[in-house]
Scaffold this motif. Sequence first.
Motif, PDB file in Angstrom:
ATOM      1  N   ALA B 128      30.879  38.268  36.039  1.00 35.28           N
ATOM      2  CA  ALA B 128      30.928  36.811  35.862  1.00 35.28           C
ATOM      3  C   ALA B 128      32.335  36.366  35.467  1.00 35.28           C
ATOM      4  N   GLN B 129      33.007  37.177  34.637  1.00 29.87           N
ATOM      5  CA  GLN B 129      34.376  36.836  34.208  1.00 29.87           C
ATOM      6  C   GLN B 129      35.351  36.778  35.395  1.00 29.87           C
ATOM      7  N   VAL B 130      35.077  37.565  36.423  1.00 29.03           N
ATOM      8  CA  VAL B 130      35.967  37.512  37.602  1.00 29.03           C
ATOM      9  C   VAL B 130      35.382  36.611  38.698  1.00 29.03           C
ATOM     10  N   GLY B 131      34.393  35.825  38.313  1.00 33.77           N
ATOM     11  CA  GLY B 131      33.875  34.803  39.221  1.00 33.77           C
ATOM     12  C   GLY B 131      32.863  35.305  40.225  1.00 33.77           C
ATOM     13  N   LEU B 132      32.194  36.402  39.922  1.00 33.48           N
ATOM     14  CA  LEU B 132      31.189  36.905  40.863  1.00 33.48           C
ATOM     15  C   LEU B 132      29.794  36.742  40.276  1.00 33.48           C
ATOM     16  N   ASP B 133      28.897  36.345  41.151  1.00 27.87           N
ATOM     17  CA  ASP B 133      27.517  36.104  40.766  1.00 27.87           C
ATOM     18  C   ASP B 133      26.799  37.431  40.502  1.00 27.87           C
ATOM     19  N   GLY B 134      25.797  37.397  39.629  1.00 29.96           N
ATOM     20  CA  GLY B 134      25.034  38.605  39.300  1.00 29.96           C
ATOM     21  C   GLY B 134      24.363  39.227  40.515  1.00 29.96           C
ATOM     22  N   ALA B 135      24.042  38.390  41.523  1.00 33.41           N
ATOM     23  CA  ALA B 135      23.360  38.903  42.720  1.00 33.41           C
ATOM     24  C   ALA B 135      24.222  39.909  43.473  1.00 33.41           C
ATOM     25  N   VAL B 136      25.539  39.804  43.280  1.00 32.28           N
ATOM     26  CA  VAL B 136      26.463  40.737  43.954  1.00 32.28           C
ATOM     27  C   VAL B 136      26.292  42.156  43.403  1.00 32.28           C
ATOM     28  N   GLY B 137      25.819  42.228  42.148  1.00 34.85           N
ATOM     29  CA  GLY B 137      25.706  43.526  41.464  1.00 34.85           C
ATOM     30  C   GLY B 137      24.909  44.575  42.210  1.00 34.85           C
ATOM     31  N   MET B 148      36.537  39.987  47.437  1.00 31.23           N
ATOM     32  CA  MET B 148      35.456  40.305  46.485  1.00 31.23           C
ATOM     33  C   MET B 148      35.598  41.729  45.969  1.00 31.23           C
ATOM     34  N   GLN B 149      36.007  42.650  46.866  1.00 32.23           N
ATOM     35  CA  GLN B 149      36.207  44.041  46.428  1.00 32.23           C
ATOM     36  C   GLN B 149      37.299  44.105  45.359  1.00 32.23           C
ATOM     37  N   LYS B 150      38.374  43.308  45.554  1.00 30.23           N
ATOM     38  CA  LYS B 150      39.454  43.287  44.557  1.00 30.23           C
ATOM     39  C   LYS B 150      38.923  42.767  43.218  1.00 30.23           C
ATOM     40  N   ARG B 151      38.054  41.754  43.272  1.00 29.07           N
ATOM     41  CA  ARG B 151      37.486  41.203  42.040  1.00 29.07           C
ATOM     42  C   ARG B 151      36.610  42.233  41.337  1.00 29.07           C
ATOM     43  N   VAL B 152      35.808  42.958  42.139  1.00 29.16           N
ATOM     44  CA  VAL B 152      34.949  43.995  41.543  1.00 29.16           C
ATOM     45  C   VAL B 152      35.821  45.076  40.904  1.00 29.16           C
ATOM     46  N   ALA B 153      36.899  45.454  41.629  1.00 26.09           N
ATOM     47  CA  ALA B 153      37.807  46.471  41.088  1.00 26.09           C
ATOM     48  C   ALA B 153      38.452  45.975  39.792  1.00 26.09           C
ATOM     49  N   LEU B 154      38.750  44.671  39.732  1.00 26.60           N
ATOM     50  CA  LEU B 154      39.316  44.102  38.508  1.00 26.60           C
ATOM     51  C   LEU B 154      38.274  44.125  37.388  1.00 26.60           C
ATOM     52  N   ALA B 155      37.026  43.788  37.738  1.00 25.09           N
ATOM     53  CA  ALA B 155      35.954  43.835  36.732  1.00 25.09           C
ATOM     54  C   ALA B 155      35.792  45.253  36.195  1.00 25.09           C
ATOM     55  N   ARG B 156      35.911  46.244  37.083  1.00 17.74           N
ATOM     56  CA  ARG B 156      35.813  47.646  36.642  1.00 17.74           C
ATOM     57  C   ARG B 156      36.993  48.009  35.737  1.00 17.74           C
ATOM     58  N   PRO B 176      46.806  33.947  50.945  1.00 14.45           N
ATOM     59  CA  PRO B 176      47.539  33.381  49.802  1.00 14.45           C
ATOM     60  C   PRO B 176      46.629  32.750  48.746  1.00 14.45           C
ATOM     61  N   ILE B 177      45.532  32.159  49.193  1.00 13.40           N
ATOM     62  CA  ILE B 177      44.636  31.503  48.226  1.00 13.40           C
ATOM     63  C   ILE B 177      43.938  32.556  47.367  1.00 13.40           C
ATOM     64  N   MET B 178      43.412  33.608  48.046  1.00 10.60           N
ATOM     65  CA  MET B 178      42.744  34.672  47.297  1.00 10.60           C
ATOM     66  C   MET B 178      43.744  35.423  46.419  1.00 10.60           C
ATOM     67  N   ALA B 179      44.986  35.559  46.902  1.00  8.19           N
ATOM     68  CA  ALA B 179      46.022  36.214  46.096  1.00  8.19           C
ATOM     69  C   ALA B 179      46.257  35.422  44.809  1.00  8.19           C
ATOM     70  N   ASP B 180      46.288  34.091  44.927  1.00  8.07           N
ATOM     71  CA  ASP B 180      46.479  33.230  43.755  1.00  8.07           C
ATOM     72  C   ASP B 180      45.299  33.393  42.789  1.00  8.07           C
ATOM     73  N   VAL B 181      44.082  33.450  43.354  1.00  7.25           N
ATOM     74  CA  VAL B 181      42.884  33.616  42.520  1.00  7.25           C
ATOM     75  C   VAL B 181      42.970  34.930  41.740  1.00  7.25           C
ATOM     76  N   ILE B 182      43.337  36.016  42.431  1.00  4.98           N
ATOM     77  CA  ILE B 182      43.411  37.330  41.782  1.00  4.98           C
ATOM     78  C   ILE B 182      44.507  37.322  40.706  1.00  4.98           C
ATOM     79  N   ASP B 183      45.652  36.711  41.025  1.00  9.16           N
ATOM     80  CA  ASP B 183      46.742  36.646  40.038  1.00  9.16           C
ATOM     81  C   ASP B 183      46.294  35.906  38.780  1.00  9.16           C
ATOM     82  N   ARG B 184      45.616  34.784  38.966  1.00 12.05           N
ATOM     83  CA  ARG B 184      45.155  34.012  37.804  1.00 12.05           C
ATOM     84  C   ARG B 184      44.141  34.805  36.989  1.00 12.05           C
ATOM     85  N   LEU B 185      43.272  35.543  37.703  1.00  9.93           N
ATOM     86  CA  LEU B 185      42.293  36.383  36.990  1.00  9.93           C
ATOM     87  C   LEU B 185      43.010  37.462  36.190  1.00  9.93           C
TER      88      LEU B 185
END
Lengths: 257, 258
Positions: B128-137, B148-156, B176-185
Amino acid sequence: MNPLSALGHATLELCREVGRLGVFGKNAVLNVFAPPFYLNQIARQMLRIGYNSLPVVGLTAFFTGGVLALQIWIGSTRFNAESIVASIVALGITRELGPVIAGLMVAGRVSAAIAAEIATMRVSEQIDALVTLSTDPFKYLIVPRIIAAVMGLPLLVALADSIGVMGGYAVATWSLGFNSSVYIRNTVDFLRPDDVISGLIKAAVFGFIIALMGCYHGYYSHGGAQGVGKATTNAVVSASILILSANYALTSLLFSS
Amino acid sequence: MPQKPHIALKNVHKHFGAKTVLDGVDLTLERGRSLVVIGSSGSGKSVLLKCILGLLCADAGGITVDGAEMVGIHGREHRKILAKCGVLFQGGALFDSLTVWQNVAFGLIHAKGIAAGQAREIALEKLAQVGLDGAVGGLSPAELSGGMQKRVALARAISCNPDIMFFDEPTSGLDPIMADVIDRLIVDCVERLGATAVSITHDMASVRRIADRIAMLYKGHIIWEGAAEDMDDSGNAYVKQFINARAQGPISADRFGP
């Protein structure tokens, strides 16, 4: 390159490979007895190596038993000794063909799969990720596969033996005109426990070789997709050669007395 | 009184056969700061990161992380230090055989010894902290997009609340948009945990978003190091060429040619 230099390089490379394999094998064996034990991983690998290999090993064993019965019958009719068919099929399957055929089939199926999986984990940095998550990849990846193969292959070979003997029985009774009860009696009376046990000991050793070769070639793979392919091929070839060499050594050892 | 460095590298060398990758690297990073190492492809950034983590053994020199010497470290001592670290790998390096929540909970279960049920709860919180819904789990990593894989890897990477975080090309392969999202996370996670961060990248937009300090690696040496705000006025021709993305300059485009 000068031929002597090439020979020297090849010899050094071989020595390095053998040494690295020896250290890898030693670590694999030592880690089997050291905690933590990943029981879920062991169970999962048992299912993959043992249960999932059952159809291919069962089919191979059935037809091998049938062919063996047919060949022995053809040979034995030349000197009127058809009654030995049941005994020789049972002996041949339990002592040699059961473990070797199952070993080679599982080497082709499982050793390749293990090598491909671990090699992919290596090139995609999943093994590095395991290390950074404070998990020893040797204990998490290698040991469960070794344990599963060493325990799973004897079970698989026990079933392959039964199916192989049934294959011989089917051919002998359906197409060669053998009496069913006589064939069964000849099989049961002639077989001794050490015939079966020796085959199961061989199976455990072959299981170790299959898992070790798959893990070793996968673990030390490099170079992307090409490296994965190379690891897979090397795993199957080396496991098959080692199984056949170990079979001779074990046969000499187990039946020398 | 000067703060003791959280990460320190002194005269680090690394060779692969005849090829020298690191040739006397010196770097220090204080606790709570975010260092980004920049450099062209093949300049040795990933090797440097792996040497700091002890995944590769440096041939010479010293590397300390939180006071522990990382050169030649192995076994329990190594695992003890790595338990304080979170790593985001370039390709995510998610375990294919596990579901998303199992990936995130892996360190909690295997390194921290937390029960699976509780680890799952924490994993879902981190997702949830990296913006992913519980259903993704419950999905497998292969079912997710690259972002999304990058976000999961960040959550890990943040699942065990690490003191030190490492990011290997966190925005490579992302739009570029997803890169900005990952950088902010990344910035958000590092600030929330108060962690020290080391990132390697050649994405200059990403560098400007996440760096406190910047070091440039070229031919195995750190050729410039300074505060992020000083990068544009570094006066270093190599840095200038790199940040302006110019083919002309001291960095030769055919440096890896025959």
